[in-house]
Design an enzyme around this catalytic site. Structure first.
Site, PDB file in Angstrom:
ATOM      1  N   GLU A 126       0.733  -1.123  -0.138  1.00 58.02           N
ATOM      2  CA  GLU A 126       0.055   0.137   0.037  1.00 58.02           C
ATOM      3  C   GLU A 126       0.637   1.189   0.007  1.00 58.02           C
ATOM      4  OE1 GLU A 126      -2.730  -0.400   3.292  1.00 58.02           O
ATOM      5  OE2 GLU A 126      -3.546  -2.327   2.490  1.00 58.02           O
ATOM      6  N   GLY A 130       4.613  -1.275   3.351  1.00 57.26           N
ATOM      7  CA  GLY A 130       5.543  -2.073   2.599  1.00 57.26           C
ATOM      8  C   GLY A 130       6.091  -3.361   3.331  1.00 57.26           C
ATOM      9  N   TRP A 155       1.911  -0.291  -6.384  1.00 59.00           N
ATOM     10  CA  TRP A 155       3.159  -1.032  -6.918  1.00 59.00           C
ATOM     11  C   TRP A 155       2.527  -2.291  -7.639  1.00 59.00           C
ATOM     12  CZ3 TRP A 155       6.627   2.574  -6.951  1.00 59.00           C
ATOM     13  CH2 TRP A 155       6.824   3.457  -5.904  1.00 59.00           C
ATOM     14  N   ILE A 156       1.279  -2.401  -7.938  1.00 59.35           N
ATOM     15  CA  ILE A 156       0.979  -3.862  -8.417  1.00 59.35           C
ATOM     16  C   ILE A 156       1.371  -4.095  -9.598  1.00 59.35           C
ATOM     17  CG2 ILE A 156      -1.245  -5.191  -8.507  1.00 59.35           C
ATOM     18  CD1 ILE A 156      -0.178  -3.985  -5.414  1.00 59.35           C
ATOM     19  N   ARG A 263      36.721  -6.590 -27.365  1.00 58.88           N
ATOM     20  CA  ARG A 263      37.315  -5.145 -27.303  1.00 58.88           C
ATOM     21  C   ARG A 263      38.831  -5.368 -27.029  1.00 58.88           C
ATOM     22  NH1 ARG A 263      35.885   0.131 -28.082  1.00 58.88           N
ATOM     23  NH2 ARG A 263      36.587   1.610 -26.550  1.00 58.88           N
ATOM     24  N   ILE A 333      32.729  -3.110 -17.321  1.00 58.55           N
ATOM     25  CA  ILE A 333      33.718  -3.721 -18.416  1.00 58.55           C
ATOM     26  C   ILE A 333      33.283  -3.226 -19.697  1.00 58.55           C
ATOM     27  CG2 ILE A 333      34.222  -5.945 -19.633  1.00 58.55           C
ATOM     28  CD1 ILE A 333      34.396  -7.540 -16.813  1.00 58.55           C
ATOM     29  N   HIS A 334      32.016  -2.837 -20.128  1.00 59.42           N
ATOM     30  CA  HIS A 334      31.782  -2.306 -21.316  1.00 59.42           C
ATOM     31  C   HIS A 334      31.933  -0.986 -21.486  1.00 59.42           C
ATOM     32  CE1 HIS A 334      29.565  -5.713 -21.458  1.00 59.42           C
ATOM     33  NE2 HIS A 334      29.107  -5.749 -22.550  1.00 59.42           N
ATOM     34  N   GLU A 359       9.008  -8.590  -3.078  1.00 62.71           N
ATOM     35  CA  GLU A 359       8.986  -9.951  -2.451  1.00 62.71           C
ATOM     36  C   GLU A 359       9.709  -9.756  -1.156  1.00 62.71           C
ATOM     37  OE1 GLU A 359       6.660 -11.518  -3.897  1.00 62.71           O
ATOM     38  OE2 GLU A 359       7.123 -10.767  -6.053  1.00 62.71           O
TER      39      GLU A 359
HETATM   40  C1  LIG Z   1       8.816  -2.685  -9.479  1.00 66.46           C
HETATM   41  C2  LIG Z   1       7.877  -3.048  -8.269  1.00 66.46           C
HETATM   42  C3  LIG Z   1       6.994  -4.148  -8.316  1.00 66.46           C
HETATM   43  C4  LIG Z   1       6.050  -4.433  -7.112  1.00 66.46           C
HETATM   44  N1  LIG Z   1       5.248  -5.252  -7.242  1.00 66.46           N
HETATM   45  C5  LIG Z   1       4.532  -5.621  -6.350  1.00 66.46           C
HETATM   46  C6  LIG Z   1       3.209  -6.387  -6.506  1.00 66.46           C
HETATM   47  O1  LIG Z   1       3.145  -6.770  -7.541  1.00 66.46           O
HETATM   48  N2  LIG Z   1       2.414  -6.598  -5.424  1.00 66.46           N
HETATM   49  C7  LIG Z   1       2.732  -6.189  -4.141  1.00 66.46           C
HETATM   50  O2  LIG Z   1       1.783  -6.152  -3.239  1.00 66.46           O
HETATM   51  N3  LIG Z   1       3.594  -5.100  -3.858  1.00 66.46           N
HETATM   52  C8  LIG Z   1       4.568  -5.015  -5.008  1.00 66.46           C
HETATM   53  N4  LIG Z   1       5.535  -4.166  -4.933  1.00 66.46           N
HETATM   54  C9  LIG Z   1       6.030  -3.487  -3.579  1.00 66.46           C
HETATM   55  C10 LIG Z   1       7.118  -4.170  -2.938  1.00 66.46           C
HETATM   56  O3  LIG Z   1       6.620  -5.631  -2.254  1.00 66.46           O
HETATM   57  C11 LIG Z   1       7.614  -3.232  -1.740  1.00 66.46           C
HETATM   58  O4  LIG Z   1       8.109  -2.087  -2.261  1.00 66.46           O
HETATM   59  C12 LIG Z   1       8.663  -3.774  -0.736  1.00 66.46           C
HETATM   60  O5  LIG Z   1       7.820  -4.700   0.083  1.00 66.46           O
HETATM   61  C13 LIG Z   1       9.333  -2.967   0.294  1.00 66.46           C
HETATM   62  O6  LIG Z   1       8.336  -2.079   0.795  1.00 66.46           O
HETATM   63  P1  LIG Z   1       8.343  -0.378   0.509  1.00 66.46           P
HETATM   64  O7  LIG Z   1       8.686   0.043  -0.761  1.00 66.46           O
HETATM   65  O8  LIG Z   1       7.228   0.091   1.057  1.00 66.46           O
HETATM   66  O9  LIG Z   1       9.716  -0.071   1.551  1.00 66.46           O
HETATM   67  P2  LIG Z   1       9.723   0.224   3.087  1.00 66.46           P
HETATM   68  O10 LIG Z   1       9.327  -0.763   3.751  1.00 66.46           O
HETATM   69  O11 LIG Z   1       9.094   1.334   3.506  1.00 66.46           O
HETATM   70  O12 LIG Z   1      11.334   0.052   3.612  1.00 66.46           O
HETATM   71  C14 LIG Z   1      12.104   1.200   3.084  1.00 66.46           C
HETATM   72  C15 LIG Z   1      13.524   0.550   3.227  1.00 66.46           C
HETATM   73  O13 LIG Z   1      13.581   0.606   4.859  1.00 66.46           O
HETATM   74  C16 LIG Z   1      14.166  -0.929   5.011  1.00 66.46           C
HETATM   75  N5  LIG Z   1      13.472  -1.632   6.157  1.00 66.46           N
HETATM   76  C17 LIG Z   1      12.198  -1.637   6.310  1.00 66.46           C
HETATM   77  N6  LIG Z   1      11.958  -2.165   7.580  1.00 66.46           N
HETATM   78  C18 LIG Z   1      12.910  -2.588   8.028  1.00 66.46           C
HETATM   79  C19 LIG Z   1      13.533  -3.363   9.248  1.00 66.46           C
HETATM   80  N7  LIG Z   1      12.528  -3.825  10.018  1.00 66.46           N
HETATM   81  N8  LIG Z   1      14.917  -3.523   9.403  1.00 66.46           N
HETATM   82  C20 LIG Z   1      15.701  -2.984   8.421  1.00 66.46           C
HETATM   83  N9  LIG Z   1      15.379  -2.467   7.292  1.00 66.46           N
HETATM   84  C21 LIG Z   1      14.123  -2.291   7.114  1.00 66.46           C
HETATM   85  C22 LIG Z   1      13.853  -1.811   3.665  1.00 66.46           C
HETATM   86  O14 LIG Z   1      14.596  -2.842   3.372  1.00 66.46           O
HETATM   87  C23 LIG Z   1      14.102  -0.577   2.513  1.00 66.46           C
HETATM   88  O15 LIG Z   1      15.270  -0.646   2.281  1.00 66.46           O
HETATM   89  C24 LIG Z   1       6.401  -3.718  -5.997  1.00 66.46           C
HETATM   90  C25 LIG Z   1       7.549  -2.980  -5.901  1.00 66.46           C
HETATM   91  C26 LIG Z   1       8.387  -2.531  -7.000  1.00 66.46           C
HETATM   92  C27 LIG Z   1       9.295  -1.348  -6.852  1.00 66.46           C
END
Ligand SMILES: Cc1cc2nc3c(=O)[nH]c(=O)nc-3n(C[C@H](O)[C@H](O)[C@H](O)COP(=O)(O)OP(=O)(O)OC[C@H]3O[C@@H](n4cnc5c(N)ncnc54)[C@H](O)[C@@H]3O)c2cc1C
Length: 384
Positions: A126, A130, A155-156, A263, A333-334, A359
């Site tokens: 949402e 995340g 992000w779906i 190259r 390398i490129h 994921e």
């Molecule tokens: C291209 C793309 C495709 C996606 N597809 C889908 C989809 O099909 N369906 C779906 O439901 N979601 C999807 N997502 C969402 C994705 O699963 C989330 O982006 C992911 O779970 C991370 O959540 P966030 O982006 O809110 O980051 P946040 O949870 O806000 O995290 C931000 C940073 O803080 C770090 N962090 C958070 N909590 C902790 C902790 N406890 N300890 C240490 N570090 C922490 C994280 O590792 C990250 O580096 C997609 C995202 C992208 C970018």
């Protein structure tokens, strides 16, 4: 008669030929136009590629986890967008429906997903939630003959063209998975633009406004959304991403080897310089280790071993890191050529990064793996 191994190996070979003819030459075009063509999705469906691990009775190819991993690698080497379609449509949604759907749900949905008549997406994340996925804010409430869902998903992947979604919603802190059709009143999607990579994946935000979902559309059990559906779907998704990371790293390795052999600088091929050879040696070693982890996770899944989910988590964590490292060195390398889309390393470099975020981010995988390690490797008798 063909053995089962030969039958599955033949499918992989056919998939390689399909990818070389229908996908590889056009990937930059898909990105520029902002979407995988629907005609290509239909062609993939006609070959059974949207249902590779489904049983044949549901229109699938019946690939076991080892061959499904290799199949994912074939698409992942060439194109993030079609591999992403396979990750969400087939692994996250299809395989989860296969595991937890009622017989009616499976008979209704799996053949349609296999034929590509319906495209599926998975809605957990949402705008404000995340990594802390148990805190989702999308809600469900019971009415007489249905459940009503309100909230937003972000992000779906393939969300902007999906016909059906698995949506995770919460009620008093307990979540449930629902099969939500795009045609239900109150479902709207909005394309997300400006992505670093995967611009052909129809990424979208979904708003759900008083969406009435029939009671038979609950997937699994009410209030067990996390325990049943999310954990299984993410396990399936991580398996797919583990192989996607390996795919990017392997493709980048092949590119760096070929370029370093052709190259020349200072009167010698790049491959003769020790610092270049160091990068190639490291890449080969990391990729062999990543492949061993992916194969182990696949074998354990095939045997339905309870350790398979943890091995899958480690494979996803490790291969996504290897993909980032190897793509980075391949681009280096490129030289200047690597900085243009005339060579595949530019795309691989961009595509690798997202694997450390989706994921469950790398930090979340580290948390899960360290929880496991702290229990599994604790020797109570040790004295420090
Ligand atoms: C291209 C793309 C495709 C996606 N597809 C889908 C989809 O099909 N369906 C779906 O439901 N979601 C999807 N997502 C969402 C994705 O699963 C989330 O982006 C992911 O779970 C991370 O959540 P966030 O982006 O809110 O980051 P946040 O949870 O806000 O995290 C931000 C940073 O803080 C770090 N962090 C958070 N909590 C902790 C902790 N406890 N300890 C240490 N570090 C922490 C994280 O590792 C990250 O580096 C997609 C995202 C992208 C970018």
């Amino acid at each position: 008669m063909m053995t089962e191994d030969k039958r599955q190996a033949a499918i992989i070979e056919e998939a390689k030929a399909f990818v070389d003819a229908e996908i590889r030459p056009f990937v930059n075009d898909f990105e520029e136009k902002g979407g995988v063509p629907l005609e290509l999705i239909r062609k993939m469906a006609a070959k059974g590629y949207l249902a590779a691990p489904f049983p044949e009775k549901y229109g699938g190819l019946g690939l076991d986890p080892v061959y499904y991993g290799l199949f994912t690698e074939v698409f992942g080497k060439a194109c993030m967008a079609t591999r992403s379609l396979i990750t969400v449509h087939t692994s996250l949604v299809g395989e989860t429906l296969l595991r937890f759907g009622t017989e009616e749900q499976k008979e209704k949905w799996l053949p349609q997903l296999a034929r590509g008549e319906k495209i599926a997406a998975f809605g957990l994340s949402e705008p404000d939630i995340g990594s802390d996925a148990k805190s989702i804010m999308t809600t469900w409430n019971e009415e007489d003959d249905c459940y009503v869902i309100n909230g937003r998903k972000k992000w779906i992947t393939f969300g902007d063209i999906a016909d059906v979604f698995i949506i995770i919603a919460s009620n008093n802190g307990k979540s449930t998975a629902f099969i939500v059709e795009r045609s239900f009143p109150g479902v709207e999607t909005k394309r997300i633009n400006g992505l670093m990579a995967g611009r052909a994946t129809y990424l979208a935000e979904i708003s759900l406004n008083q969406v009435k979902v029939p009671k038979e559309n609950v997937l699994g059990k009410l209030n067990f959304g996390f325990e049943y559906i999310v954990s299984t779907a993410l396990d399936n998704g991580r398996f797919s991403i583990a192989w996607a990371g390996l795919a990017i790293a392997q493709e980048a390795l092949e590119a760096m080897v070929s370029y370093s052999r052709s190259r020349s600088q200072f009167g010698n091929k790049l491959r003769s310089f020790q610092l270049i050879r160091g990068m190639i040696g490291d890449a080969v070693t990391k990729i062999h280790a990543a492949r061993a982890l992916c194969m182990r996770a696949s074998e354990l899944r095939k045997q339905k071993d309870p350790d398979s989910a943890m091995e899958t988590t480690m494979a996803k964590y490790f291969t996504s890191k290897v993909a980032v490292d190897v793509a980075n060195d391949a681009l280096q390398i490129h030289g200047g050529n690597g900085f243009t889309n005339q060579y595949p390393v530019e795309r691989l470099y961009r595509e690798a990064k997202v694997l450390e975020i989706i994921e469950g981010s790398s930090q979340i995988q580290q948390e899960i793996i360290s929880d496991f390690g702290l229990k599994r490797y604790y020797k109570r008798s040790n004295k420090s």
